[in-house]
Design an enzyme around this catalytic site. Structure first.
Site, mmCIF file in Angstrom:
data_model
loop_
_atom_site.group_PDB
_atom_site.id
_atom_site.type_symbol
_atom_site.label_atom_id
_atom_site.label_comp_id
_atom_site.label_asym_id
_atom_site.label_seq_id
_atom_site.Cartn_x
_atom_site.Cartn_y
_atom_site.Cartn_z
ATOM 1 N N GLU A 25 0.693 -1.196 -0.021
ATOM 2 C CA GLU A 25 0.106 -0.043 0.272
ATOM 3 C C GLU A 25 0.760 1.149 -0.150
ATOM 4 O O GLU A 25 0.376 2.469 0.159
ATOM 5 C CB GLU A 25 -0.974 -0.049 1.182
ATOM 6 C CG GLU A 25 -1.889 -1.255 1.287
ATOM 7 C CD GLU A 25 -2.845 -1.026 2.418
ATOM 8 O OE1 GLU A 25 -2.835 -0.447 3.259
ATOM 9 O OE2 GLU A 25 -3.728 -2.032 2.379
ATOM 10 N N ARG A 49 2.169 1.765 4.692
ATOM 11 C CA ARG A 49 1.808 2.836 3.533
ATOM 12 C C ARG A 49 3.040 3.641 3.385
ATOM 13 O O ARG A 49 2.787 4.596 2.573
ATOM 14 C CB ARG A 49 0.560 3.530 3.876
ATOM 15 C CG ARG A 49 -0.681 2.622 3.865
ATOM 16 C CD ARG A 49 -2.192 3.106 3.922
ATOM 17 N NE ARG A 49 -2.359 3.705 5.114
ATOM 18 C CZ ARG A 49 -2.853 2.670 6.140
ATOM 19 N NH1 ARG A 49 -3.056 1.280 5.760
ATOM 20 N NH2 ARG A 49 -2.982 2.825 7.227
ATOM 21 N N ALA A 82 -8.420 -1.774 16.427
ATOM 22 C CA ALA A 82 -9.856 -1.341 17.108
ATOM 23 C C ALA A 82 -10.690 -2.573 16.823
ATOM 24 O O ALA A 82 -11.908 -2.690 17.259
ATOM 25 C CB ALA A 82 -10.317 -0.217 16.564
ATOM 26 N N ASP A 113 -18.161 0.351 12.215
ATOM 27 C CA ASP A 113 -16.762 0.506 11.818
ATOM 28 C C ASP A 113 -16.724 1.651 10.878
ATOM 29 O O ASP A 113 -16.013 1.451 9.855
ATOM 30 C CB ASP A 113 -16.377 -0.888 11.097
ATOM 31 C CG ASP A 113 -14.783 -0.927 10.868
ATOM 32 O OD1 ASP A 113 -14.478 -0.068 11.347
ATOM 33 O OD2 ASP A 113 -14.539 -1.696 10.066
ATOM 34 N N TRP A 132 -8.779 3.011 2.560
ATOM 35 C CA TRP A 132 -7.489 3.686 2.841
ATOM 36 C C TRP A 132 -7.041 4.362 1.715
ATOM 37 O O TRP A 132 -5.780 5.165 1.843
ATOM 38 C CB TRP A 132 -6.457 2.663 3.360
ATOM 39 C CG TRP A 132 -6.091 1.688 2.672
ATOM 40 C CD1 TRP A 132 -6.983 0.397 2.554
ATOM 41 C CD2 TRP A 132 -5.251 1.627 1.200
ATOM 42 N NE1 TRP A 132 -6.297 -0.489 1.539
ATOM 43 C CE2 TRP A 132 -5.215 0.188 0.892
ATOM 44 C CE3 TRP A 132 -4.255 2.280 1.129
ATOM 45 C CZ2 TRP A 132 -4.605 -0.050 -0.232
ATOM 46 C CZ3 TRP A 132 -3.663 2.230 -0.175
ATOM 47 C CH2 TRP A 132 -3.628 0.838 -0.831
ATOM 48 N N ALA A 154 -7.734 -5.385 3.724
ATOM 49 C CA ALA A 154 -8.961 -5.743 4.351
ATOM 50 C C ALA A 154 -9.554 -6.674 3.292
ATOM 51 O O ALA A 154 -10.142 -7.698 3.283
ATOM 52 C CB ALA A 154 -9.687 -4.605 4.784
ATOM 53 N N CYS A 158 -11.923 -17.617 11.285
ATOM 54 C CA CYS A 158 -11.150 -17.621 10.133
ATOM 55 C C CYS A 158 -11.383 -16.857 8.981
ATOM 56 O O CYS A 158 -10.472 -16.491 8.267
ATOM 57 C CB CYS A 158 -11.043 -19.339 9.456
ATOM 58 S SG CYS A 158 -11.329 -20.465 10.797
ATOM 59 N N HIS A 216 -8.997 -15.863 5.891
ATOM 60 C CA HIS A 216 -9.024 -16.727 4.975
ATOM 61 C C HIS A 216 -10.416 -16.618 3.694
ATOM 62 O O HIS A 216 -10.373 -17.362 2.958
ATOM 63 C CB HIS A 216 -8.964 -18.053 5.366
ATOM 64 C CG HIS A 216 -7.678 -18.468 5.959
ATOM 65 N ND1 HIS A 216 -6.663 -18.799 5.014
ATOM 66 C CD2 HIS A 216 -7.173 -18.633 7.277
ATOM 67 C CE1 HIS A 216 -5.555 -18.969 6.235
ATOM 68 N NE2 HIS A 216 -5.916 -18.661 6.967
ATOM 69 N N MET A 223 0.321 -18.079 11.184
ATOM 70 C CA MET A 223 -0.750 -18.685 11.586
ATOM 71 C C MET A 223 -0.712 -19.398 13.014
ATOM 72 O O MET A 223 -0.052 -20.314 13.427
ATOM 73 C CB MET A 223 -1.082 -19.995 10.558
ATOM 74 C CG MET A 223 -2.191 -20.909 10.965
ATOM 75 S SD MET A 223 -3.983 -20.083 11.092
ATOM 76 C CE MET A 223 -4.609 -21.302 12.041
HETATM 77 CA CA CA Z 1 -12.006 -0.588 11.704
#
Ligand code: CA
Length: 724
Positions: free
Chosen positions: A88, A140, A201, A329, A418, A569, A634, A638, A677
């Site tokens: 990023e 970033r 968060a 969120d 973002w 994300a 998960c 995933h 993991m």
């Molecule tokens: Ca968030």
């Protein structure tokens, strides 16, 4: 004799000076001062700070590449960032050197003209911290100042490097390492202080921004964004603000007292030199669900707010809360841009801050006072009727979901995430990388018993039937859209917009050459006419291209650059699988110039065959347990429905699913912790783990059928296209 000696000494000193100045000219490395940063817009040949200048408009004054010749852009050079995780980073370019970061906070210094590597600094992060990264182990970018490079490390360190050699000068741990904090954002340097926030968060932390002296690494001040559980002073710059207005906006009970409250400062930090304020964006509440977080149902300052503090002391100046009592969120960490807009009385210029946060409204507020000037939805939204005269959203009651899922736009990934927004001050247009990605929000009824990991009090999969077939999932996903919107902040309306088939968007660069550059997840990097949105140029960069592009010039030649490699994300939690070709995931810096003739190397990735590795098993009860536990534990990494976009392994095709013992050694014993993991023993029993394996194998068998159907449909389409 005595005199002679003096003369000799003077001559010697003069000779030494002569040797220094006449020998090979010592190169300067990151010779950046406050003066240079303040005047960054008058030296567009450099890219000195994350958003280009302190105003963070991401608008370059360079014009060599322009409307007339942009179609002559070609590749000047590429550099391999040596990662298959998300990238990023916006490159910083100063004194002919490019400083760029990769996944796991690795810093690369390159010759900005050729891409030749000068040095690499690897902070050697323990891969087990990867599980704390809500949104991939991305970074970033760096900040530069007086010969030093500053990087925020994913494990919570802030480090200063020698710009010439990459050697570590100082390192500070900026977080409580017993908590799941991470750093992905770029530091900024203002008045000799390095500013850095953090993330976490979703997992239970308390947010803040800190200032560290660039020279020594000593902390200058810290501003918390939410109170501590006892509402007592922290001996921090934020104390007075909480005493005056912050504490009363929180109840005395609720999960915020144990889960940190959230409000992380994970991206936008800007400096308003006119008002001498640092302005930063604050993230969502922890947990998300306000019913759990604060049963008293307060506004919860300073969640989802834009906050201004004194640039020297960190003392509170003003705030504007975009989403009071956040429940979804809806972070306000997105790009904040400063500009002078004709929004004063009789069209007089007024210095404003602009933001298009996750909640879907574009805000124009006064930079001196934080006063709301105007706001309008820039995407379809169904959580508020609109904004009142103070800018407070007029909420629809059903948006405060309970057990009944509410299908809401925007969802948790936001109407803007973002990806950096840009602003053209000649056209007065903001370029928003907008997203249309709804979510079905519902209360997470097992929240109070959750032990580990993603811990939001909100269940985004409550509305999903366990037997949701992949065809329906594909059809749903096809309704998600990305958009590049040219937004007029004076009239609060779109001037033009370009639709992208993939919802997850790319950062934007604006130039005085009349151009807007944007990369896309599908791997195309494009240039548009800034005034009309007409597409003028595009190049396949052979990898997802979501980061903020930059531009610079060396010896009169202009370059445009972008880092590629996708993750973050969306890629982890909802990325493309069937509806889009999965872009090859290899991180690179790709730099263009007029007449460039280089090529971008093809990626060389070996993926396991997309076939189930064992027979399906398990009755309906076991599969339901597997579905529930998979989505609680998960999904975030995933992918929903066990469909990964490929950043992390697609468990359906994993050889580990073939064997219960091997599966247990990974999921319960943590045998792959060194890869990130970690053990889930505190959250899952061995029975739960086996149920998840059963669910993943079911999805593998369904997925294999789907693969065959998609392949047949594509073949039929190709046949039809070939028919006369
Ligand atoms: Ca968030």
């Amino acid at each position: 004799m005595r005199k002679m000696k003096t003369v000799n000494i003077v001559a010697g000193i003069m000779l030494a000076f002569a040797l220094v100045s006449c020998g090979s000219e010592p190169a300067k490395f990151a010779d950046v001062t406050s003066e240079r940063l303040l005047n960054a817009s008058s030296t567009p040949e450099e890219w000195l700070t994350y958003g280009g200048t302190y105003d963070e408009q991401r608008h370059s004054g360079l014009t060599q590449i322009n409307l007339d010749n942009v179609d002559e852009l070609g590749v000047a050079w590429t550099y391999d960032l040596a990662t298959a995780r998300g990238v990023e980073s916006t490159p910083i370019v100063v004194d002919g050197v490019m400083y760029v970061t990769s996944a796991w906070s690795v810093v690369h210094a390159l010759d900005a003209r050729t891409g030749e590597e000068l040095w690499v600094y690897d902070p050697d992060v323990d891969r087990a911290v990867g599980v704390n990264a809500c949104c991939d182990v991305v970074n970033r970018g760096v900040a530069v100042w007086e010969g030093k490079i500053f990087v925020g490390v994913i494990d919570g360190r802030l480090e200063a490097l020698d710009a010439e050699t990459g050697a570590l000068i100082w390192s500070r741990v900026t977080v409580d390492r017993s908590k799941p904090y991470t750093i992905t954002g770029a530091p900024r340097v203002v008045k000799g202080n390095v500013l850095i926030g953090n993330g976490g968060a979703e997992l239970g932390v308390r947010g803040y921004i800190s200032a560290y002296a660039a020279d020594t690494g000593d902390m200058s001040w810290r501003f918390y964004t939410v109170p501590n559980p006892s509402k007592q002073p922290d001996d921090a710059a934020s104390d007075a603000a909480f005493e005056a207005i912050g504490n009363v906006s929180w109840g005395d009970e609720g999960a915020w007292t144990t889960d940190g409250g959230g409000g992380t400062v994970w991206d936008s930090i800007i400096y308003d030199d006119v008002n001498d304020n640092i302005i930063f964006g604050v993230g969502n509440g922890s947990p998300w669900n306000r019913d759990y977080r604060d049963p008293a149902q307060g506004d919860n300052l300073f969640l989802s707010s834009i906050v201004a503090v004194d640039a020297t002391s960190g003392a509170y100046k003003w705030h504007y809360q975009t989403t009071p009592g956040d429940n979804w969120d809806y972070t306000a960490t997105q790009t904040i841009i400063l500009a002078d807009l004709p929004v004063g009385s009789d069209g007089a210029l007024r210095r404003v801050a602009m933001q298009a946060p996750k909640n879907g409204f574009f805000y124009v507020i006064d930079a001196a006072t934080g006063e709301f000037i105007s706001g309008e939805a820039f995407v379809p939204q169904n959580w508020a009727i609109g904004l009142d005269e103070t800018g407070r959203p007029i909420e629809l009651p059903e948006a405060r979901y309970s057990d009944t899922p509410y299908y809401q736009a925007p969802g948790a990934l936001g109407a803007h995430n973002w990806h950096p927004m840009a602003f053209n001050p000649d056209l007065n247009l903001a370029y928003i990388p907008a997203q249309e990605i709804p979510d079905a929000y519902a209360r997470d009824n097992i929240f109070p018993d959750r032990e580990q990991n993603w811990n939001t009090g909100t269940n985004l999969t409550a509305g999903l039937p366990m037997d949701l077939d992949l065809g329906t999932a594909m059809a749903l996903r096809a309704t998600l859209k990305g958009r590049l919107i040219a937004w007029d902040p004076v009239t609060q309306s779109a001037r033009w917009s370009v639709e992208h088939s993939n919802a997850w968007n790319g950062g934007v660069l604006s130039t005085a050459g009349g151009l807007v550059f944007q990369g896309r997840l599908e791997g195309e990097f494009s240039a548009y006419n800034a005034a009309t949105g007409e597409k003028l140029w595009g190049q396949n960069v052979k990898a997802g291209a979501a980061s903020g592009p930059g531009t610079y010039a060396i010896d009169g030649e202009q370059y445009v650059t972008i880092t590629t490699g996708w993750g973050s994300a969306y890629a982890l939690a909802g990325g493309s699988a069937y509806d889009q070709p999965v872009p090859p995931i290899v991180g690179k810096v790709v730099t263009f110039k007029l007449g460039g003739t280089e090529t971008i190397p093809d990626p060389d990735l070996i993926l396991p065959p997309r076939t189930p590795k064992a027979e399906a098993f398990g009755d309906e009860d076991l599969l339901q347990t597997g579905f529930d536990q998979y989505h609680y534990n998960c999904r975030v990494c995933h992918g929903p429905l066990a469909i990964s976009s490929g950043v992390l392994p697609d468990l359906r095709w994993s050889y580990i699913t073939a064997d219960a013992e091997a599966w247990n050694s990974v999921v319960i014993d943590g045998s792959l912790a060194a890869n990130g993991m970690v053990s889930f023993a505190s959250a899952l029993s061995e029975g739960d783990a086996e149920a998840i394996r059963a669910y993943v194998l079911k999805q593998a068998h369904d997925g294999a059928e789907m693969e065959a159907m998609v392949a047949a449909a594509m073949a039929a389409e190709a046949d039809a296209a070939a028919a006369p």
